[in-house]
Scaffold this active site. Sequence first.
Site, mmCIF file in Angstrom:
data_model
loop_
_atom_site.group_PDB
_atom_site.id
_atom_site.type_symbol
_atom_site.label_atom_id
_atom_site.label_comp_id
_atom_site.label_asym_id
_atom_site.label_seq_id
_atom_site.Cartn_x
_atom_site.Cartn_y
_atom_site.Cartn_z
ATOM 1 C CG ASP A 144 -3.958 -6.053 -0.163
ATOM 2 O OD1 ASP A 144 -4.387 -4.708 -0.553
ATOM 3 O OD2 ASP A 144 -3.810 -6.112 1.241
ATOM 4 C CE1 TYR A 152 0.108 2.598 9.182
ATOM 5 C CE2 TYR A 152 -0.439 0.373 10.335
ATOM 6 C CZ TYR A 152 -0.849 1.376 9.356
ATOM 7 O OH TYR A 152 -1.898 1.334 8.747
ATOM 8 C CE LYS A 204 2.049 3.377 5.559
ATOM 9 N NZ LYS A 204 1.715 2.009 4.657
ATOM 10 C CG HIS A 254 -1.846 -1.213 1.197
ATOM 11 N ND1 HIS A 254 -1.931 -1.544 2.660
ATOM 12 C CD2 HIS A 254 -2.413 -1.769 0.536
ATOM 13 C CE1 HIS A 254 -3.044 -2.662 2.474
ATOM 14 N NE2 HIS A 254 -3.042 -2.833 1.102
#
Length: 183
Positions: A170, A132, A72, A62
């Site tokens: 996905d 995260y 991130k 992603h």
Amino acid sequence: MEFIRTNIPDVVLCKPKIYTDDRGYFFESFKKEALENFIGAKISFCQDNEAKSSKGVLRGLHYQLSPMSQSKLVRVIKGKVLDIAVDIRKNSPTYGKHVALELSEHNKFQLFVPKGFAHGYVVLDEDTIFSYKVDNYYAAALDRGIKFDDEVLGIDWKLPTEDLIISEKDKNQPTFNKAEIFD
């Protein structure tokens, strides 16, 4: 905290100094100034996210397009994952290359994934908790992805494909060569 550049220098492994005794352990999981000094840029994380998954769950690959692209800082609180960062910056010398590192509750490693990278992970232990920080909010209109088993990328997810648990979203992402990528 020790910072180590990976085979893609902008992706940074963060190894905390862990203090243990008969009571348990302690470590600094994030120190903004130290990370900024190492990467040579300001960061301003605005949101923390957490996901619990079972073994075999694959999330990714992603990313978000500009102006909502995200850096991130990822880590595992419980369990173990194989974490993947793919360079999708067209003008980068490492364009199309990836970093693959195991993050776990035991090693307490974290990975800094800058803007311009697709990110994903596969869960290697039962009941894994993945956490995260991001420096930009989720923007559904700019959300993009790349097919996890893209042949050009050649990512070894360490588990047989038939054992993977993957969302329909996905499974149906475009291949690397057809994905909308950073310029």
